[in-house]
Design a protein around this motif. Structure first.
Motif, PDB file in Angstrom:
ATOM      1  N   GLY A  51       0.830  -1.201   0.000  1.00  0.00           N
ATOM      2  CA  GLY A  51       0.000   0.000   0.000  1.00  0.00           C
ATOM      3  C   GLY A  51       0.860   1.245   0.000  1.00  0.00           C
ATOM      4  O   GLY A  51       2.093   1.183  -0.173  1.00  0.00           O
ATOM      5  N   LEU A  52       0.230   2.374   0.208  1.00  0.00           N
ATOM      6  CA  LEU A  52       0.934   3.653   0.189  1.00  0.00           C
ATOM      7  C   LEU A  52       1.557   3.941   1.560  1.00  0.00           C
ATOM      8  O   LEU A  52       2.780   3.906   1.722  1.00  0.00           O
ATOM      9  CB  LEU A  52      -0.067   4.749  -0.224  1.00  0.00           C
ATOM     10  CG  LEU A  52       0.330   6.204  -0.042  1.00  0.00           C
ATOM     11  CD1 LEU A  52       1.589   6.542  -0.813  1.00  0.00           C
ATOM     12  CD2 LEU A  52      -0.805   7.124  -0.457  1.00  0.00           C
ATOM     13  N   ALA A  53       0.723   4.202   2.530  1.00  0.00           N
ATOM     14  CA  ALA A  53       1.173   4.569   3.875  1.00  0.00           C
ATOM     15  C   ALA A  53      -0.023   4.392   4.806  1.00  0.00           C
ATOM     16  O   ALA A  53      -1.169   4.397   4.344  1.00  0.00           O
ATOM     17  CB  ALA A  53       1.646   6.022   3.891  1.00  0.00           C
ATOM     18  N   GLY A  55      -3.163   4.937   7.005  1.00  0.00           N
ATOM     19  CA  GLY A  55      -4.167   6.000   7.123  1.00  0.00           C
ATOM     20  C   GLY A  55      -4.167   6.527   8.547  1.00  0.00           C
ATOM     21  O   GLY A  55      -3.946   5.763   9.494  1.00  0.00           O
ATOM     22  N   ALA A  59      -4.701   2.427   9.901  1.00  0.00           N
ATOM     23  CA  ALA A  59      -3.524   1.691  10.388  1.00  0.00           C
ATOM     24  C   ALA A  59      -2.729   2.470  11.446  1.00  0.00           C
ATOM     25  O   ALA A  59      -2.162   1.874  12.360  1.00  0.00           O
ATOM     26  CB  ALA A  59      -2.617   1.347   9.207  1.00  0.00           C
ATOM     27  N   PRO A  65      -1.664  -2.853   9.083  1.00  0.00           N
ATOM     28  CA  PRO A  65      -1.914  -2.232   7.778  1.00  0.00           C
ATOM     29  C   PRO A  65      -3.379  -2.369   7.357  1.00  0.00           C
ATOM     30  O   PRO A  65      -3.994  -3.411   7.569  1.00  0.00           O
ATOM     31  CB  PRO A  65      -1.004  -3.016   6.810  1.00  0.00           C
ATOM     32  CG  PRO A  65       0.086  -3.578   7.667  1.00  0.00           C
ATOM     33  CD  PRO A  65      -0.543  -3.815   9.021  1.00  0.00           C
ATOM     34  N   PHE A  66      -3.905  -1.307   6.794  1.00  0.00           N
ATOM     35  CA  PHE A  66      -5.259  -1.309   6.210  1.00  0.00           C
ATOM     36  C   PHE A  66      -6.340  -1.727   7.207  1.00  0.00           C
ATOM     37  O   PHE A  66      -7.344  -2.301   6.817  1.00  0.00           O
ATOM     38  CB  PHE A  66      -5.314  -2.232   4.988  1.00  0.00           C
ATOM     39  CG  PHE A  66      -4.619  -1.668   3.779  1.00  0.00           C
ATOM     40  CD1 PHE A  66      -5.278  -0.804   2.912  1.00  0.00           C
ATOM     41  CD2 PHE A  66      -3.297  -1.987   3.512  1.00  0.00           C
ATOM     42  CE1 PHE A  66      -4.638  -0.277   1.792  1.00  0.00           C
ATOM     43  CE2 PHE A  66      -2.647  -1.466   2.404  1.00  0.00           C
ATOM     44  CZ  PHE A  66      -3.316  -0.612   1.542  1.00  0.00           C
ATOM     45  N   ASP A  69      -9.966   1.575   8.301  1.00  0.00           N
ATOM     46  CA  ASP A  69     -10.522   2.573   7.379  1.00  0.00           C
ATOM     47  C   ASP A  69     -11.101   1.889   6.141  1.00  0.00           C
ATOM     48  O   ASP A  69     -10.985   0.680   5.974  1.00  0.00           O
ATOM     49  CB  ASP A  69      -9.514   3.674   7.022  1.00  0.00           C
ATOM     50  CG  ASP A  69      -8.240   3.134   6.396  1.00  0.00           C
ATOM     51  OD1 ASP A  69      -8.226   1.971   5.947  1.00  0.00           O
ATOM     52  OD2 ASP A  69      -7.252   3.891   6.369  1.00  0.00           O
ATOM     53  N   ALA A  71     -10.336   1.718   3.011  1.00  0.00           N
ATOM     54  CA  ALA A  71      -9.445   0.986   2.101  1.00  0.00           C
ATOM     55  C   ALA A  71      -9.288  -0.467   2.568  1.00  0.00           C
ATOM     56  O   ALA A  71      -9.254  -1.401   1.760  1.00  0.00           O
ATOM     57  CB  ALA A  71      -8.086   1.668   2.018  1.00  0.00           C
ATOM     58  N   ASN A 106       3.442  -1.421   3.583  1.00  0.00           N
ATOM     59  CA  ASN A 106       3.261  -0.104   2.964  1.00  0.00           C
ATOM     60  C   ASN A 106       4.592   0.431   2.455  1.00  0.00           C
ATOM     61  O   ASN A 106       5.648   0.162   3.047  1.00  0.00           O
ATOM     62  CB  ASN A 106       2.676   0.882   3.986  1.00  0.00           C
ATOM     63  CG  ASN A 106       1.178   0.707   4.160  1.00  0.00           C
ATOM     64  OD1 ASN A 106       0.415   0.772   3.193  1.00  0.00           O
ATOM     65  ND2 ASN A 106       0.747   0.465   5.386  1.00  0.00           N
ATOM     66  N   HIS A 184      -5.208   2.346  -6.235  1.00  0.00           N
ATOM     67  CA  HIS A 184      -5.328   2.191  -4.783  1.00  0.00           C
ATOM     68  C   HIS A 184      -6.810   2.071  -4.396  1.00  0.00           C
ATOM     69  O   HIS A 184      -7.665   2.754  -4.957  1.00  0.00           O
ATOM     70  CB  HIS A 184      -4.688   3.398  -4.073  1.00  0.00           C
ATOM     71  CG  HIS A 184      -4.501   3.170  -2.604  1.00  0.00           C
ATOM     72  ND1 HIS A 184      -5.541   3.244  -1.705  1.00  0.00           N
ATOM     73  CD2 HIS A 184      -3.405   2.835  -1.881  1.00  0.00           C
ATOM     74  CE1 HIS A 184      -5.087   2.981  -0.502  1.00  0.00           C
ATOM     75  NE2 HIS A 184      -3.789   2.725  -0.580  1.00  0.00           N
TER      76      HIS A 184
HETATM   77  N1  URA Z   1      -3.948   1.822   5.128  1.00  0.00           N
HETATM   78  C1  URA Z   1      -2.717   1.344   4.872  1.00  0.00           C
HETATM   79  O1  URA Z   1      -2.098   0.671   5.675  1.00  0.00           O
HETATM   80  N2  URA Z   1      -2.172   1.643   3.690  1.00  0.00           N
HETATM   81  C2  URA Z   1      -2.769   2.351   2.765  1.00  0.00           C
HETATM   82  O2  URA Z   1      -2.199   2.558   1.701  1.00  0.00           O
HETATM   83  C3  URA Z   1      -4.071   2.841   3.054  1.00  0.00           C
HETATM   84  C4  URA Z   1      -4.627   2.558   4.239  1.00  0.00           C
END
Ligand code: URA
Length: 216
Positions: A51-53, A55, A59, A65-66, A69, A71, A106, A184
């Motif tokens: 993923g990106l980073a 939220g 997370a 992770p993820f 939220d 996503a 991420n 994404h």
């Molecule tokens: N949560 C994550 O861990 N990564 C994302 O990219 C988006 C939400």
């Protein structure tokens, strides 16, 4: 080597702006994770989802992770649908959701302000992505969620970004690995129709087929 050896330390000092943001949120929400979010999943999995980073309220709050939220709702449901996870996803780290043959990480491990890491932060965090990839001896497929994850994965694999352009449902063969791209699965992308659940499922279907036909 366990995946955890490729995670930054909870007090990783490398990105001053992200350290300051973590501190700010630690003061506001002392019960949240507010630290680099470790990878989650199977050490010897054949699939890595990038993923990106984290939220801010996902997370970064829960520490997985993820998780917490929108996503994550779409990601984990799709993993369950395609046999990359079992159990029940309840958006908390102590639910019974268990990845199968898969790990999730991420490109940037700390929550960035406005959900936008800088180029420097992406570069600074890349050694952890490289180490995560190296820690998965059976890895065959990487699912890159969005262009930033895609670009960071390509560079982590020692390739030039110019040779591998991001595209939804594109597949890039790099060395022994195949990188599968997806837009994404953010709420923004799904609300604006950039990514429909069907388009996301198509990517996971491609990866399922690839993994099931893989004889290496
Ligand atoms: N949560 C994550 O861990 N990564 C994302 O990219 C988006 C939400």
């Amino acid at each position: 080597m366990p995946l955890s050896t490729s995670d930054p330390s909870p007090d990783c000092p490398l990105c001053p702006r992200l350290v300051a943001f973590r501190r700010e949120w630690r003061a506001k929400q002392p019960d949240w994770n507010n630290a680099p979010v470790p990878s989650f999943g199977v050490d010897d999995g054949r699939v890595l989802i990038v993923g990106l980073a984290p939220g801010l309220r996902g997370a970064n709050r829960t520490g997985r992770p993820f998780t917490g939220d929108y996503a994550g709702d779409l990601l984990y449901q799709t993993m369950l649908d395609f046999g990359f996870a079992r159990g029940v996803f309840e958006a908390r780290p102590d639910d019974s959701l268990t990845p199968i043959d898969t790990a999730i990480t991420n490109a940037v491990r700390c929550v960035p302000p406005e959900n936008k890491p800088t180029t420097d932060e992406i570069r600074t965090c890349r050694p952890f992505l490289t180490a995560t990839i190296a820690a998965m001896p059976r890895l065959r497929a990487i699912i890159a969620l969005g262009k930033i994850a895609h670009d960071s994965v390509v560079v982590a694999l020692g390739e030039r970004m110019a040779r591998h352009k991001f595209g939804h449902r594109a597949r890039h063969n790099i060395g022994a690995l195949s990188v599968f791209d997806s837009y994404h699965c953010s709420r923004y992308n799904t609300n604006t129709g950039v990514l429909t659940p069907q388009m996301f499922q198509d990517v996971f279907s491609d990866v399922r087929e690839f993994i099931d036909s893989d004889t290496r």
